[in-house]
Scaffold this motif. Structure first.
Motif, PDB file in Angstrom:
ATOM      1  N   ILE A   1       0.841  -1.199   0.000  1.00  0.00           N
ATOM      2  CA  ILE A   1       0.000   0.000   0.000  1.00  0.00           C
ATOM      3  C   ILE A   1       0.879   1.252   0.000  1.00  0.00           C
ATOM      4  O   ILE A   1       0.607   2.227  -0.711  1.00  0.00           O
ATOM      5  CB  ILE A   1      -0.943  -0.003   1.221  1.00  0.00           C
ATOM      6  CG1 ILE A   1      -1.990  -1.110   1.077  1.00  0.00           C
ATOM      7  CG2 ILE A   1      -1.632   1.358   1.382  1.00  0.00           C
ATOM      8  CD1 ILE A   1      -2.883  -1.283   2.279  1.00  0.00           C
ATOM      9  N   GLY A   2       1.939   1.217   0.781  1.00  0.00           N
ATOM     10  CA  GLY A   2       2.887   2.333   0.775  1.00  0.00           C
ATOM     11  C   GLY A   2       3.513   2.531  -0.589  1.00  0.00           C
ATOM     12  O   GLY A   2       3.691   3.670  -1.046  1.00  0.00           O
ATOM     13  N   SER A   3       3.833   1.424  -1.268  1.00  0.00           N
ATOM     14  CA  SER A   3       4.411   1.518  -2.609  1.00  0.00           C
ATOM     15  C   SER A   3       3.440   2.167  -3.589  1.00  0.00           C
ATOM     16  O   SER A   3       3.847   2.917  -4.475  1.00  0.00           O
ATOM     17  CB  SER A   3       4.786   0.114  -3.115  1.00  0.00           C
ATOM     18  OG  SER A   3       5.759  -0.484  -2.276  1.00  0.00           O
ATOM     19  N   ILE A   4       2.160   1.870  -3.422  1.00  0.00           N
ATOM     20  CA  ILE A   4       1.139   2.492  -4.276  1.00  0.00           C
ATOM     21  C   ILE A   4       1.147   4.006  -4.089  1.00  0.00           C
ATOM     22  O   ILE A   4       1.153   4.772  -5.055  1.00  0.00           O
ATOM     23  CB  ILE A   4      -0.253   1.917  -3.942  1.00  0.00           C
ATOM     24  CG1 ILE A   4      -0.318   0.429  -4.304  1.00  0.00           C
ATOM     25  CG2 ILE A   4      -1.349   2.695  -4.678  1.00  0.00           C
ATOM     26  CD1 ILE A   4      -1.570  -0.258  -3.807  1.00  0.00           C
ATOM     27  N   LEU A   5       1.161   4.439  -2.843  1.00  0.00           N
ATOM     28  CA  LEU A   5       1.147   5.874  -2.543  1.00  0.00           C
ATOM     29  C   LEU A   5       2.447   6.547  -2.962  1.00  0.00           C
ATOM     30  O   LEU A   5       2.457   7.722  -3.349  1.00  0.00           O
ATOM     31  CB  LEU A   5       0.905   6.089  -1.046  1.00  0.00           C
ATOM     32  CG  LEU A   5      -0.428   5.565  -0.499  1.00  0.00           C
ATOM     33  CD1 LEU A   5      -0.478   5.722   1.025  1.00  0.00           C
ATOM     34  CD2 LEU A   5      -1.593   6.292  -1.147  1.00  0.00           C
ATOM     35  N   GLY A   6       3.546   5.807  -2.895  1.00  0.00           N
ATOM     36  CA  GLY A   6       4.840   6.372  -3.271  1.00  0.00           C
ATOM     37  C   GLY A   6       5.086   6.409  -4.761  1.00  0.00           C
ATOM     38  O   GLY A   6       6.116   6.926  -5.199  1.00  0.00           O
ATOM     39  N   GLY A   7       4.147   5.880  -5.549  1.00  0.00           N
ATOM     40  CA  GLY A   7       4.282   5.894  -6.998  1.00  0.00           C
ATOM     41  C   GLY A   7       3.735   7.154  -7.620  1.00  0.00           C
ATOM     42  O   GLY A   7       4.283   8.246  -7.448  1.00  0.00           O
ATOM     43  N   ALA A   8       2.620   7.030  -8.338  1.00  0.00           N
ATOM     44  CA  ALA A   8       2.045   8.175  -9.042  1.00  0.00           C
ATOM     45  C   ALA A   8       1.646   9.324  -8.113  1.00  0.00           C
ATOM     46  O   ALA A   8       1.924  10.487  -8.423  1.00  0.00           O
ATOM     47  CB  ALA A   8       0.840   7.715  -9.870  1.00  0.00           C
ATOM     48  N   PRO A   9       1.011   9.060  -6.945  1.00  0.00           N
ATOM     49  CA  PRO A   9       0.639  10.188  -6.073  1.00  0.00           C
ATOM     50  C   PRO A   9       1.838  11.013  -5.609  1.00  0.00           C
ATOM     51  O   PRO A   9       1.835  12.244  -5.711  1.00  0.00           O
ATOM     52  CB  PRO A   9      -0.061   9.505  -4.895  1.00  0.00           C
ATOM     53  CG  PRO A   9      -0.593   8.231  -5.461  1.00  0.00           C
ATOM     54  CD  PRO A   9       0.449   7.789  -6.447  1.00  0.00           C
ATOM     55  N   LEU A  10       2.875  10.337  -5.095  1.00  0.00           N
ATOM     56  CA  LEU A  10       4.055  11.078  -4.637  1.00  0.00           C
ATOM     57  C   LEU A  10       4.830  11.643  -5.816  1.00  0.00           C
ATOM     58  O   LEU A  10       5.469  12.704  -5.699  1.00  0.00           O
ATOM     59  CB  LEU A  10       4.958  10.169  -3.796  1.00  0.00           C
ATOM     60  CG  LEU A  10       6.118  10.862  -3.071  1.00  0.00           C
ATOM     61  CD1 LEU A  10       5.597  11.973  -2.165  1.00  0.00           C
ATOM     62  CD2 LEU A  10       6.926   9.852  -2.255  1.00  0.00           C
ATOM     63  N   GLY A  11       4.784  10.959  -6.965  1.00  0.00           N
ATOM     64  CA  GLY A  11       5.425  11.493  -8.163  1.00  0.00           C
ATOM     65  C   GLY A  11       4.805  12.814  -8.572  1.00  0.00           C
ATOM     66  O   GLY A  11       5.503  13.739  -9.003  1.00  0.00           O
ATOM     67  N   LEU A  12       3.483  12.920  -8.454  1.00  0.00           N
ATOM     68  CA  LEU A  12       2.800  14.170  -8.754  1.00  0.00           C
ATOM     69  C   LEU A  12       3.228  15.273  -7.793  1.00  0.00           C
ATOM     70  O   LEU A  12       3.465  16.417  -8.202  1.00  0.00           O
ATOM     71  CB  LEU A  12       1.283  13.964  -8.675  1.00  0.00           C
ATOM     72  CG  LEU A  12       0.413  15.205  -8.873  1.00  0.00           C
ATOM     73  CD1 LEU A  12       0.668  15.836 -10.235  1.00  0.00           C
ATOM     74  CD2 LEU A  12      -1.062  14.856  -8.706  1.00  0.00           C
ATOM     75  N   VAL A  13       3.353  14.916  -6.522  1.00  0.00           N
ATOM     76  CA  VAL A  13       3.827  15.897  -5.539  1.00  0.00           C
ATOM     77  C   VAL A  13       5.223  16.385  -5.900  1.00  0.00           C
ATOM     78  O   VAL A  13       5.515  17.584  -5.840  1.00  0.00           O
ATOM     79  CB  VAL A  13       3.833  15.271  -4.118  1.00  0.00           C
ATOM     80  CG1 VAL A  13       4.510  16.214  -3.123  1.00  0.00           C
ATOM     81  CG2 VAL A  13       2.413  14.958  -3.669  1.00  0.00           C
TER      82      VAL A  13
END
Length: 423
Positions: free
Chosen positions: A283-295
Motif C-alpha cells: 500500500i505504501g508503494s502504491i502511494l509512493g508511486g504516481a501520487p508522490l510522483g505528482l507531488v
C-alpha cells in the motif's frame, strides 16, 4: 530506429546543471494515441509483477516437482533480479539503437517464452537460465517503460513514471491470493506460468499494433558514440544519483525479501499475519508511486528524494528494531513503502528530465543496473548484519547509517525547482 516521443538538446557530456530548465512539449500525435499503449503496458507490467511472485508462492510445489535443494530453490526465486542487473545496462544501449517500439515487443515476447518455460523445464540448471532470460526481458522492458512513461508529459514526468510503482504495488496486494486461486482452480502449479506466458504474448501482439499509431523521434540522430553516451550518463551529478539509488536498492529489496521471514523468526508471527504486513508495505508503494510522483512534479524531485531518504532511515530502523505492534509496525511498513517510490521514481524522473535524450537510455540502464545489483545481494547482507549485530544495532547499521548518507548526498544535488508554466 526510433525512440522518445519528445526531443531534447543532444550535446554529449552535458551535466544536470547544463540541462536544467530545458524542456519541450510532447508530440501531439503521440499524446493522442498514447492511451491504448499505456493500458496495454500497465497490463503487461501486472503480469511481470505476478511472475515475480509466482515462484516464491509455489516454491514448495516447484521444489518437489524438480527435486530442488533448498539453496537452489531460494536462488530460483530471486535470480531474475540478478538477470535484470546483468542485462539492463546493455539493454539501454540496445534501446538507443533499435528504438522503443521494437524493443518493447521483443522484450515482452522474450519474457513470456521464458516464463512459460518454467512449467516445462527439465532440471534446475535450465530453470535458472530461464529465470535469467526472464530478467533479460524485464531489463529491456524496464528501460523502454521508463522512457515511454516520461515522454507522456514534460511537466508531470514523476507522476507518469510513478505509475509503474503504483501498479506494482496494486499487483502485490492481489497477486499471491490470485496465484493460489489459480493453482487451486486448475489443480496444477504449472497453470499460472502458462497463463502468464500466454497473456504476455497476446499483449505483445496488441502493443505492436498500438504503437504504430504513435510518432517517435530518433534517439540516436546525434550519431553519438557509445563512449559519448556513457560520458554524458556519468557527467555532473549523475554519480551522486547512482550512489543514492544503490543504497535504496539494498534497503528496499531487503524489506521485500526478508520482512515476512524476519517477523516470523524474531517476532513469532504467523505466516498470515506476516504476509498481511507485507500487503501494507505494498500500500505504501502504491502511494509512493504516481501520487508522490505528482507531488514531486509540483515541489521538486530533490525535495522528495531528500525527505524520502531520511524517512526511510527512521522507518527502516524502527521497523526491525522495535517489537511487533499491530499499529506501529503497520504504520512503519506503509511509510517505508512510500519512501521506496519517493527515491526510485524521482531518480528515474531526474534522468528523463535532465539527461540528453541520446544518453537517457544509457543513464537509465546504469541506474537500474546499480539498483538491482545491490538488491540481488540485499538478503544475504541483511542476514549477516542481523546475525552479528542483532536487532539492536543491526537495523541502525543496515538502514539508519546508509539512508542518512543517501539523504546527505541528495541535499548536494543542484536541481531547479519545477516551472509553474505548463510545457
Amino acid at each position: 530506429m526510433s525512440g522518445y516521443v519528445e526531443t531534447r538538446s543532444e550535446v554529449p557530456g552535458q551535466s544536470l546543471e547544463d540541462m536544467a530548465g530545458r524542456s519541450t512539449g510532447t508530440s501531439p500525435t503521440a499524446t493522442s494515441y498514447a492511451l491504448v499503449p499505456l493500458i496495454v503496458l500497465c497490463l503487461v507490467y501486472i503480469l511481470y509483477a505476478w511472475d515475480r511472485m509466482a515462484i516464491p508462492v509455489e516454491l514448495v510445489e516447484i521444489s518437489r516437482a524438480y527435486g530442488l535443494q533448498p539453496v537452489t530453490a531460494a536462488t530460483l526465486s530471486s535470480i531474475f533480479t540478478l538477470g535484470i542487473s546483468l542485462f539492463v545496462l546493455p539493454a539501454g544501449l540496445v534501446v538507443s539503437y533499435l528504438g522503443i517500439p521494437t524493443c518493447f515487443v521483443g522484450s515482452i515476447i522474450l519474457f513470456s517464452l521464458a516464463t512459460g518455460y518454467t512449467a516445462i523445464g527439465i532440471s534446475a540448471p535450465d530453470l535458472l537460465v530461464a529465470r535469467c532470460v526472464t530478467g533479460l526481458g524485464e531489463a529491456v522492458f524496464s528501460v523502454c517503460l521508463l522512457s515511454f512513461l516520461s515522454s507522456l508529459s514534460e511537466r508531470r514526468k514523476g507522476m507518469f513514471i510513478g505509475l509503474s510503482t503504483t501498479i506494482y504495488g496494486l499487483s502485490g496486494i492481489v497477486g499471491a491470493p490470485l496465484i493460489g486461486a489459480v493453482q487451486h482452480g486448475f489443480g496444477d502449479w504449472r497453470a499460472i506460468f502458462y497463463l502468464l506466458g500466454g497473456g504476455g504474448l497476446v499483449f505483445g501482439v496488441i502493443l505492436k499494433f498500438a504503437l504504430r499509431q504513435m510518432t517517435f523521434v530518433a534517439l540516436n540522430q546525434s550519431t553519438a558514440t557509445v563512449r559519448e553516451r556513457f560520458a554524458c550518463a556519468m557527467s555532473g551529478q549523475m554519480p551522486r544519483l547512482y550512489a543514492i539509488i544503490a543504497i535504496s536498492g539494498m534497503g528496499t529489496y531487503s524489506v521485500i525479501t526478508m520482512l515476512v521471514n524476519f517477523e516470523r523468526t524474531y517476532n513469532s508471527l504467523s505466516l498470515a499475519r506476516a504476509a498481511m504486513l507485507f500487503s501494507f508495505f505494498s500500500i505504501g508503494s502504491i502511494l509512493g508511486g504516481a501520487p508522490l510522483g505528482l507531488v514531486a512534479d509540483i515541489v521538486g524531485q530533490k525535495r522528495v528524494i531528500v525527505a524520502s531518504a531520511f524517512t526511510k532511515m527512521i522507518a527502516g530502523t524502527l521497523l526491525f528494531m522495535l517489537p511487533f505492534h499491530a499499529i506501529s509496525t503497520t504504520f512503519l511498513a506503509i511509510i517505508f513503502g512510500i519512501g521506496v517510490g519517493g527515491i526510485y521514481v524521482n531518480a528515474c524522473a531526474i534522468i528523463q528530465r535532465h539527461v540528453a535524450a541520446f544518453a537517457a537510455p544509457t543513464a537509465t540502464g546504469i541506474l537500474l543496473c546499480i539498483y538491482y545489483g545491490t538488491a540481488s545481494v540485499s538478503g544475504p547482507v541483511f542476514q549477516q548484519v542481523m546475525k552479528h549485530l542483532g536487532v539492536g544495532m543491526g537495523p541502525v547499521v543496515f538502514y539508519g547509517v546508509p539512508y542518512a548518507i543517501a539523504g546527505c548526498i541528495a541535499l548536494t544535488l543542484a536541481l531547479p525547482l519545477p516551472s509553474r508554466k505548463a510545457s
